[in-house]
Structures are given as C-alpha cells and as structure tokens.
Write a protein that holds these residues in place. Structure first.
Motif, PDB file in Angstrom:
ATOM      1  N   LEU A  24      -2.156   6.241  -7.514  1.00 45.46           N
ATOM      2  CA  LEU A  24      -1.465   4.973  -7.734  1.00 45.46           C
ATOM      3  C   LEU A  24      -0.787   4.468  -6.468  1.00 45.46           C
ATOM      4  O   LEU A  24      -0.800   3.265  -6.171  1.00 45.46           O
ATOM      5  N   ALA A  25      -0.213   5.386  -5.710  1.00 45.23           N
ATOM      6  CA  ALA A  25       0.438   4.994  -4.459  1.00 45.23           C
ATOM      7  C   ALA A  25      -0.583   4.439  -3.468  1.00 45.23           C
ATOM      8  O   ALA A  25      -0.336   3.425  -2.794  1.00 45.23           O
ATOM      9  N   ALA A  26      -1.736   5.086  -3.395  1.00 47.96           N
ATOM     10  CA  ALA A  26      -2.781   4.621  -2.483  1.00 47.96           C
ATOM     11  C   ALA A  26      -3.341   3.274  -2.933  1.00 47.96           C
ATOM     12  O   ALA A  26      -3.573   2.366  -2.122  1.00 47.96           O
ATOM     13  N   PHE A  27      -3.550   3.133  -4.242  1.00 50.83           N
ATOM     14  CA  PHE A  27      -4.050   1.861  -4.789  1.00 50.83           C
ATOM     15  C   PHE A  27      -3.089   0.727  -4.455  1.00 50.83           C
ATOM     16  O   PHE A  27      -3.502  -0.336  -3.990  1.00 50.83           O
ATOM     17  N   SER A  28      -1.803   0.927  -4.689  1.00 50.25           N
ATOM     18  CA  SER A  28      -0.811  -0.107  -4.404  1.00 50.25           C
ATOM     19  C   SER A  28      -0.770  -0.444  -2.914  1.00 50.25           C
ATOM     20  O   SER A  28      -0.635  -1.612  -2.532  1.00 50.25           O
ATOM     21  N   ALA A  29      -0.904   0.578  -2.088  1.00 50.38           N
ATOM     22  CA  ALA A  29      -0.826   0.366  -0.647  1.00 50.38           C
ATOM     23  C   ALA A  29      -1.983  -0.497  -0.148  1.00 50.38           C
ATOM     24  O   ALA A  29      -1.774  -1.467   0.590  1.00 50.38           O
ATOM     25  N   VAL A  30      -3.212  -0.164  -0.538  1.00 52.26           N
ATOM     26  CA  VAL A  30      -4.354  -0.929  -0.027  1.00 52.26           C
ATOM     27  C   VAL A  30      -4.411  -2.323  -0.630  1.00 52.26           C
ATOM     28  O   VAL A  30      -4.957  -3.252  -0.029  1.00 52.26           O
ATOM     29  N   GLN A  31      -3.832  -2.481  -1.807  1.00 55.59           N
ATOM     30  CA  GLN A  31      -3.848  -3.788  -2.448  1.00 55.59           C
ATOM     31  C   GLN A  31      -2.772  -4.723  -1.913  1.00 55.59           C
ATOM     32  O   GLN A  31      -3.005  -5.917  -1.741  1.00 55.59           O
ATOM     33  N   TYR A  32      -1.588  -4.189  -1.634  1.00 58.54           N
ATOM     34  CA  TYR A  32      -0.450  -5.063  -1.394  1.00 58.54           C
ATOM     35  C   TYR A  32       0.152  -4.983   0.004  1.00 58.54           C
ATOM     36  O   TYR A  32       0.943  -5.858   0.366  1.00 58.54           O
ATOM     37  N   ALA A  33      -0.175  -3.967   0.783  1.00 56.47           N
ATOM     38  CA  ALA A  33       0.381  -3.885   2.138  1.00 56.47           C
ATOM     39  C   ALA A  33      -0.173  -5.015   3.001  1.00 56.47           C
ATOM     40  O   ALA A  33      -1.346  -5.390   2.886  1.00 56.47           O
ATOM     41  N   ALA A  34       0.667  -5.562   3.865  1.00 51.25           N
ATOM     42  CA  ALA A  34       0.239  -6.677   4.709  1.00 51.25           C
ATOM     43  C   ALA A  34      -0.819  -6.251   5.715  1.00 51.25           C
ATOM     44  O   ALA A  34      -1.702  -7.047   6.074  1.00 51.25           O
ATOM     45  N   TRP A  73      -7.159   1.989   5.965  1.00 51.27           N
ATOM     46  CA  TRP A  73      -7.825   1.448   4.781  1.00 51.27           C
ATOM     47  C   TRP A  73      -7.099   0.220   4.259  1.00 51.27           C
ATOM     48  O   TRP A  73      -5.877   0.111   4.364  1.00 51.27           O
ATOM     49  N   THR A  74      -7.861  -0.683   3.696  1.00 55.76           N
ATOM     50  CA  THR A  74      -7.318  -1.803   2.951  1.00 55.76           C
ATOM     51  C   THR A  74      -8.303  -2.089   1.823  1.00 55.76           C
ATOM     52  O   THR A  74      -9.225  -1.304   1.587  1.00 55.76           O
ATOM     53  N   SER A  75      -8.110  -3.177   1.099  1.00 51.54           N
ATOM     54  CA  SER A  75      -9.049  -3.533   0.039  1.00 51.54           C
ATOM     55  C   SER A  75      -9.496  -4.976   0.217  1.00 51.54           C
ATOM     56  O   SER A  75      -8.800  -5.788   0.828  1.00 51.54           O
ATOM     57  N   ALA A 153       1.543 -17.705   7.137  1.00 52.43           N
ATOM     58  CA  ALA A 153       2.133 -17.183   5.899  1.00 52.43           C
ATOM     59  C   ALA A 153       1.093 -16.420   5.078  1.00 52.43           C
ATOM     60  O   ALA A 153       1.423 -15.434   4.409  1.00 52.43           O
ATOM     61  N   ALA A 154      -0.153 -16.843   5.150  1.00 49.80           N
ATOM     62  CA  ALA A 154      -1.229 -16.176   4.411  1.00 49.80           C
ATOM     63  C   ALA A 154      -1.758 -14.946   5.132  1.00 49.80           C
ATOM     64  O   ALA A 154      -2.585 -14.212   4.582  1.00 49.80           O
ATOM     65  N   GLY A 155      -1.299 -14.691   6.365  1.00 50.84           N
ATOM     66  CA  GLY A 155      -1.762 -13.526   7.125  1.00 50.84           C
ATOM     67  C   GLY A 155      -3.140 -13.709   7.728  1.00 50.84           C
ATOM     68  O   GLY A 155      -3.756 -12.741   8.177  1.00 50.84           O
ATOM     69  N   GLN A 174      -5.106 -10.233   7.368  1.00 56.37           N
ATOM     70  CA  GLN A 174      -5.862 -10.435   6.136  1.00 56.37           C
ATOM     71  C   GLN A 174      -7.375 -10.471   6.385  1.00 56.37           C
ATOM     72  O   GLN A 174      -8.161 -10.171   5.481  1.00 56.37           O
ATOM     73  N   LEU A 175      -7.786 -10.814   7.602  1.00 58.26           N
ATOM     74  CA  LEU A 175      -9.220 -10.821   7.903  1.00 58.26           C
ATOM     75  C   LEU A 175      -9.795  -9.409   7.905  1.00 58.26           C
ATOM     76  O   LEU A 175     -11.011  -9.231   7.800  1.00 58.26           O
TER      77      LEU A 175
END
Length: 217
Positions: A24-34, A73-75, A153-155, A174-175
């Motif tokens: 869950l921590a990894a999922f949240s990180a790749v989904q929401y980290a900038a 990693w990101t998503s 603002a959108a990164g 974000q790219l």
C-alpha cells in the motif's frame, strides 16, 4: 486504504499485515508522489514479489508501473487505456497550454536530441527553454504567462536551476509518467516537427516507413 478500496481486496487479503502495508505504501507513492520514487526507499518496490502486487493494483485502475533511470518508479496510464481516452477526445490541456508545452519540449528536448547533444529517451535536459524562445505571434504575453503557470502547477514543466538570464524552463516530472512506448511516440513526433532534415529524423522515418512529407504532415 484497503477498507476504502474494496477493489483491491482480492490482491491484499492473502498478504501478511507487513506485506500489505508495504504494498500500500508503494502504491500510494508511485501514484501520488510528485517525482519518481527511489526503489531503495520502499520494500514494496524493492521486492520483486511485492512490486508485482503493486502492479496488479495499478492494472485494476488502468495504470502501470513505469521505471525511470533504472532506480526509480512512478505510475502512468497503460498504453491501451491512453489510446482509448485519446480516441474518445479526452484532452485535459487547452490549445494554448499544449502549444506552450510543445515549445518547451521542442527547444529543451527535440532540438538538442536532433543535434546529438541529448541522448537516450529521458526527458531530463540541461538545455532550458528561454522566455525569448517562447515568444510567438499567435500567443500573447498574458496567455503565455498563464499557460506557464498552469503547466508548472501540473508538473509538466519546471523552472531550470539557472536564472542568470531570466526564467527558463525544462520538462517537468509528470512527463516521467509516460510509458516507454508513449514517450518514444511523443519524442519522435517532436523531432520530426522540429528538425525534419536531421539524421535522427531520417532514422525515425525509416523505422516508421514514412516519407519526409508524411513526417512533416
């Protein structure tokens, strides 16, 4: 989070408490980290088995794990999901925002890559786009200023570290969420538009089996 998202219960329920928390921590990180998350920081990304569970969770919401620079990693949207959204006309950016973003990507990534200054397929660039390079006859100064604010603002873009010559811009974090296939398609299009006569553009056309006129179109 598991209680709030019953969708993930089939994936999480057979895990130990510790493994579930790590996934869950990894999922949240790749989904929401900038920015992309370092693999070494989270067991849910470091451990191949746990990372597979993170990927299963992402698949359920149309996303995939994207590896960045070999250690982060990101998503991002899965390629088939992105294709469906595009076919349905989904476009979160206005025409002005898209135009300004393309200018930044052309000057910071496409042109340096076509000149052999920038290699690989990363969006990282040491060649920032200056305000002078963003000036066009079709976009007013106020429209450009507001577009830059929204894109930051959108990164999608960010200020470069060197402000000696005034503000300048490079691609934003974000790219990094683009999959390898999506990243390659966008970079190819940018190079074909920015430097159609360059050797790298010729290589792209040869790979795609298109002519220079078709590439320019």
């Amino acid at each position: 989070m598991a209680e709030q998202h019953a969708l993930f219960d089939p994936i999480l329920r057979d895990l130990s408490d510790r493994s579930r928390d790590e996934v869950l921590a990894a999922f949240s990180a790749v989904q929401y980290a900038a920015n992309p998350v370092a693999e070494v920081q989270l067991p849910g990304l470091r451990d191949v088995t746990l990372r597979r569970q993170v990927q299963k969770m992402l698949t359920l919401i149309g996303r995939v794990l994207v590896k960045v620079d070999g250690t982060h990693w990101t998503s991002g949207y899965a390629d088939d999901v992105a294709a469906t959204l595009t076919a349905q006309g989904w476009q979160p950016l206005s025409a002005v925002d898209r135009a300004v973003l393309v200018l930044v990507l052309v000057h910071s990534v496409a042109i340096p890559r076509s000149e052999g200054i920038l290699t690989g397929d990363s969006w990282k660039s040491a060649r920032p786009t200056t305000v002078d390079e963003l000036r066009t006859t079709k976009i007013s100064g106020e429209e450009r200023r507001l577009a830059l604010q929204r894109l930051r603002a959108a990164g999608l873009i960010q200020l470069s570290g060197d402000h000696s010559g005034g503000p300048s811009y490079i691609p934003g974090p974000q790219l990094q969420r683009l999959t390898p296939a999506a990243r390659r398609r966008l970079q190819d299009q940018l190079i074909l538009a920015a430097a159609p006569a360059s050797p790298i553009a010729e290589a792209i056309r040869a790979r795609k089996g298109i002519t220079e006129d078709e590439g320019a179109a």
